[in-house]
Motif scaffolding. Structure first.
Motif, PDB file in Angstrom:
ATOM      1  N   PHE A 149       7.703   2.214  -6.028  1.00  0.00           N
ATOM      2  CA  PHE A 149       8.325   2.056  -4.456  1.00  0.00           C
ATOM      3  C   PHE A 149       7.625   2.662  -3.588  1.00  0.00           C
ATOM      4  O   PHE A 149       7.139   2.263  -2.488  1.00  0.00           O
ATOM      5  CB  PHE A 149       9.688   2.711  -4.766  1.00  0.00           C
ATOM      6  CG  PHE A 149      10.375   2.810  -3.493  1.00  0.00           C
ATOM      7  CD1 PHE A 149      11.098   1.594  -2.845  1.00  0.00           C
ATOM      8  CD2 PHE A 149      10.343   4.056  -2.701  1.00  0.00           C
ATOM      9  CE1 PHE A 149      11.886   1.782  -1.434  1.00  0.00           C
ATOM     10  CE2 PHE A 149      11.087   4.045  -1.445  1.00  0.00           C
ATOM     11  CZ  PHE A 149      11.481   2.922  -0.960  1.00  0.00           C
ATOM     12  N   SER A 150       7.040   4.025  -3.885  1.00  0.00           N
ATOM     13  CA  SER A 150       6.346   4.933  -2.675  1.00  0.00           C
ATOM     14  C   SER A 150       5.008   4.269  -2.203  1.00  0.00           C
ATOM     15  O   SER A 150       4.747   4.092  -1.263  1.00  0.00           O
ATOM     16  CB  SER A 150       6.059   6.246  -3.124  1.00  0.00           C
ATOM     17  OG  SER A 150       5.169   6.427  -4.376  1.00  0.00           O
ATOM     18  N   ARG A 151       4.375   3.733  -3.372  1.00  0.00           N
ATOM     19  CA  ARG A 151       3.167   2.906  -2.894  1.00  0.00           C
ATOM     20  C   ARG A 151       3.349   1.668  -1.951  1.00  0.00           C
ATOM     21  O   ARG A 151       2.585   1.483  -1.023  1.00  0.00           O
ATOM     22  CB  ARG A 151       2.457   2.559  -4.196  1.00  0.00           C
ATOM     23  CG  ARG A 151       1.766   3.998  -4.982  1.00  0.00           C
ATOM     24  CD  ARG A 151       0.851   3.440  -6.300  1.00  0.00           C
ATOM     25  NE  ARG A 151       0.348   4.480  -6.837  1.00  0.00           N
ATOM     26  CZ  ARG A 151      -0.351   5.498  -6.856  1.00  0.00           C
ATOM     27  NH1 ARG A 151      -1.109   5.213  -5.580  1.00  0.00           N
ATOM     28  NH2 ARG A 151      -0.730   6.212  -7.621  1.00  0.00           N
ATOM     29  N   SER A 152       4.359   0.961  -2.537  1.00  0.00           N
ATOM     30  CA  SER A 152       4.767  -0.335  -1.577  1.00  0.00           C
ATOM     31  C   SER A 152       5.416   0.051  -0.217  1.00  0.00           C
ATOM     32  O   SER A 152       4.883  -0.502   0.775  1.00  0.00           O
ATOM     33  CB  SER A 152       5.785  -1.181  -2.281  1.00  0.00           C
ATOM     34  OG  SER A 152       5.155  -1.496  -3.415  1.00  0.00           O
ATOM     35  N   LEU A 153       5.846   1.146  -0.102  1.00  0.00           N
ATOM     36  CA  LEU A 153       6.710   1.694   1.065  1.00  0.00           C
ATOM     37  C   LEU A 153       5.330   1.980   2.116  1.00  0.00           C
ATOM     38  O   LEU A 153       5.407   1.774   3.363  1.00  0.00           O
ATOM     39  CB  LEU A 153       7.395   2.937   0.913  1.00  0.00           C
ATOM     40  CG  LEU A 153       8.079   3.469   2.286  1.00  0.00           C
ATOM     41  CD1 LEU A 153       8.931   2.521   2.759  1.00  0.00           C
ATOM     42  CD2 LEU A 153       9.032   4.595   1.876  1.00  0.00           C
TER      43      LEU A 153
END
Length: 451
Positions: A149-153
């Motif tokens: 999630f953090s990388r996509s965000l």
């Protein structure tokens, strides 16, 4: 320093209208740390609920004058309401309590309204746990999902904003302040989509205005470019610096050393007596060792001659290995020292025509990972910094198409500056940053290449 003319144009009145009309990206001029700044965050900080978030609230007043909570029962932290409360400069979300897949919806519920309320160049940090540290497979799976999630965000953020994930080990909560002082401030301007683990470490910074005060630092390859910026930043933070570069760069080296109040040493690090010369110039020992010196000798492997291969591997990989071991063996590197190796995202992803260079940089990453547990008992940390496209006089000489591709192929849509790399090195050199060891910190604007 080379100028990015596209950013200049895209942020002009006429250019802004034109690039919007044709659907081109508009990279934001990044905010960077300026002399005289007092607080890491100049704006509003939103902190979620959760056990790690409660730790952050204890020192949040030292980060900013304005902190908010999602709850209305947190003392000294007014409730933040989307569309009604002020826009946000920094956000901390505690994901450490997410242990089941159905709890991941909390990420959506929290961030969806927040993303529309961010100021330019906002900073987001998500807190969690390393999946490998959890015995419950479902909890480990959920924490791995948080990483995805953090990388996509990071790829969805706009206007120069960034996001990082800090995985906090039990007992390492005391190191959160140092990490957040870096990742929630403009010092991390060109870092996004990164995941770092904080481990237990007893050292603390005593003076945040000069976090390296009283520490002795050696920076190789420091006459110009990234190395010179590293030396300047370490000196700014209070370190006494010894600048090292090849004899051909003596004039630039000595001029910089004089300006910084440091020492200059013209020395070929591949020389047989390099370690002995360093010991003579460091009679009081060494606290910070930055291996920045490096060369390129690019050819496709079919055209790679033995001398081109050997020169790059010797300077970039073998010399740092030899010098580090020698300085450890002869006692020059003191306990609780910090070692930083200058790698590259090409060492993670490879690059055509650079088999020698990428092998050397990947070797440095492997060396950091392998040495970390060996040095742990002495309190010494060792990490690699992997820059992406950085605006230097060297990249200025690249062909136009390659240079533009390098600048745009990251989430921030631009190249970084030597200062961006230097700030990362300075943070990893702090006493409290011993909580990070054997890891790779990419300073690449979340480049589309690499890992």
């Amino acid at each position: 320093m080379p100028s990015d003319r596209y950013i200049d144009f895209a942020n002009s009145d006429m250019g802004r209208r034109l690039v919007k009309a044709v659907g081109l990206p508009t990279p934001t001029r990044l905010e960077r740390w300026q002399a005289g700044r007092l607080r890491p965050i100049e704006g509003n900080l939103l902190i979620s609920s959760g056990p790690l978030a409660d730790q952050v609230r204890q020192f949040a007043p030292r980060l900013t004058d304005a902190q908010y909570s999602l709850d209305n029962d947190v003392p000294d932290a007014p409730q933040w309401v989307a569309g009604q409360s002020p826009r946000l400069k920094a956000v901390v979300f505690d994901a450490s309590g997410l242990h089941r897949a159905e709890q991941l919806v909390q990420l959506r519920d929290f961030f969806k309204p927040v993303l529309r309320e961010l100021e330019r160049c906002a900073r987001i940090v998500i807190l969690g746990h390393a999946p490998a540290s959890l015995d419950d497979p479902l909890a480990a799976s959920t924490q791995q999902a948080v990483e995805g999630f953090s990388r996509s965000l990071g790829k969805e953020l706009r206007d120069g904003s960034t996001v990082q994930l800090l995985q906090v080990a039990t007992g390492a909560e005391a190191q959160l302040e140092g990490a957040l002082r870096f990742f929630l401030s403009p010092k991390s301007a060109f870092i996004s989509g990164q995941v770092l683990q904080l481990e237990l470490n007893g050292n603390q910074v005593q003076d945040w205005s000069r976090p390296l005060a009283g520490r002795r630092a050696l920076v190789t390859g420091s006459a110009r470019g990234i190395g010179a910026s590293i030396a300047e930043t370490l000196a700014r933070d209070g370190a006494q610096v010894l600048l090292l570069d090849v004899p051909q760069a003596r004039a630039e080296l000595e001029a910089l050393a004089a300006r910084l109040g440091g020492q200059a040493l013209a020395l070929d690090i591949s020389a047989q007596d390099a370690a002995e010369q360093l010991r003579e110039h460091l009679p009081e020992g060494l606290d910070i060792l930055v291996h920045n010196a490096g060369i390129t000798r690019d050819k496709t492997l079919a055209n790679m001659t033995p001398d081109l291969w050997d020169a790059v591997l010797d300077i970039n990989l073998q010399a740092p290995q030899r010098l580090t071991q020698a300085l450890l063996d002869n006692g020059t590197l003191r306990s609780d020292a910090r070692i930083v190796l200058m790698a590259s995202i090409s060492g993670l992803a490879g690059n055509r025509g650079q088999t020698n260079y990428t092998a050397s940089k990947a070797g440095l990453i492997g060396y950091a990972r392998a040495m970390a547990p060996i040095l742990k008992d002495r309190g010494i940390s060792i990490n690699a910094v992997a820059p992406g496209f950085i605006e230097t006089h060297m990249t200025e000489k690249m062909p136009f198409a390659l240079r533009e591709a390098g600048r745009r192929m990251n989430s921030l849509g631009q190249g970084g500056l030597p200062q961006d790399v230097a700030e990362a090195v300075a943070w990893l050199s702090q006493s409290g940053s011993g909580a990070v060891s054997g890891q790779v910190l990419r300073v690449c604007g979340q480049s589309v290449i690499g890992a």
